[in-house]
Scaffold this motif. Sequence first.
Motif, short mmCIF file in Angstrom:
data_model
loop_
_atom_site.label_atom_id
_atom_site.label_comp_id
_atom_site.label_asym_id
_atom_site.label_seq_id
_atom_site.Cartn_x
_atom_site.Cartn_y
_atom_site.Cartn_z
N GLY A 52 0.82 -1.21 0.00
CA GLY A 52 0.00 0.00 0.00
C GLY A 52 0.86 1.26 0.00
O GLY A 52 2.08 1.21 0.11
N ASN A 53 0.20 2.39 -0.11
CA ASN A 53 0.87 3.67 -0.07
C ASN A 53 1.08 4.06 1.38
O ASN A 53 0.12 4.30 2.12
N LEU A 54 2.33 4.13 1.80
CA LEU A 54 2.65 4.38 3.20
C LEU A 54 2.12 5.73 3.68
O LEU A 54 1.53 5.83 4.77
N GLN A 55 2.27 6.76 2.87
CA GLN A 55 1.82 8.09 3.28
C GLN A 55 0.29 8.12 3.44
O GLN A 55 -0.22 8.63 4.44
N GLU A 56 -0.43 7.59 2.48
CA GLU A 56 -1.89 7.59 2.56
C GLU A 56 -2.39 6.74 3.73
O GLU A 56 -3.29 7.15 4.46
N ASN A 57 -1.80 5.57 3.92
CA ASN A 57 -2.25 4.69 4.99
C ASN A 57 -1.94 5.28 6.37
O ASN A 57 -2.75 5.16 7.29
N THR A 58 -0.79 5.92 6.50
CA THR A 58 -0.44 6.55 7.77
C THR A 58 -1.38 7.71 8.07
O THR A 58 -1.85 7.88 9.20
N ALA A 59 -1.67 8.53 7.06
CA ALA A 59 -2.58 9.66 7.25
C ALA A 59 -3.97 9.17 7.66
O ALA A 59 -4.60 9.74 8.56
N ALA A 60 -4.45 8.11 7.02
CA ALA A 60 -5.76 7.56 7.37
C ALA A 60 -5.78 7.03 8.80
O ALA A 60 -6.74 7.25 9.54
N LEU A 61 -4.72 6.38 9.21
CA LEU A 61 -4.63 5.86 10.57
C LEU A 61 -4.61 6.99 11.60
O LEU A 61 -5.29 6.94 12.63
N LEU A 62 -3.86 8.04 11.31
CA LEU A 62 -3.80 9.19 12.22
C LEU A 62 -5.16 9.88 12.33
O LEU A 62 -5.58 10.26 13.43
N CYS A 63 -5.85 10.03 11.21
CA CYS A 63 -7.19 10.64 11.23
C CYS A 63 -8.16 9.80 12.05
O CYS A 63 -8.95 10.33 12.84
N HIS A 64 -8.12 8.50 11.85
CA HIS A 64 -9.00 7.60 12.60
C HIS A 64 -8.73 7.71 14.10
O HIS A 64 -9.65 7.80 14.91
#
Length: 76
Positions: A52-64
Motif C-alpha cells: 500500500g501507499n505508506l503516506q496515505e495509509n499513515t494519514a488515514a490511521l492518524l485521522c482515525h
Amino acid sequence: MRIYTDEKDRLLAIWLSAEENDDAAVMAALHPVIAQYKSMKYQPVIYRSGDGNLQENTAALLCHTRRKMNRPAAAQ
C-alpha cells in the motif's frame, strides 16, 4: 530478510521483503529458527512489507485515531 535479536527484551524480529512474504520456502525455513528462539523464551515478531501507499495509509490511521480520541467516553 533481516533477523535481529534483542537479548534484553527477549525479542526475535524478522523483517521480510514483499517478495519474501509470498515465498513458501522462506516461511518453511523460518519455522526452525522461530522454534529455536521460542525454546529460549524469545518472543518472535515478523514484520512484512506491504504494497500500500505508506503516506496515505499513515494519514488515514492518524485521522482515525484523532476522531476516536475526540469521541465522548460512552461512545467508544
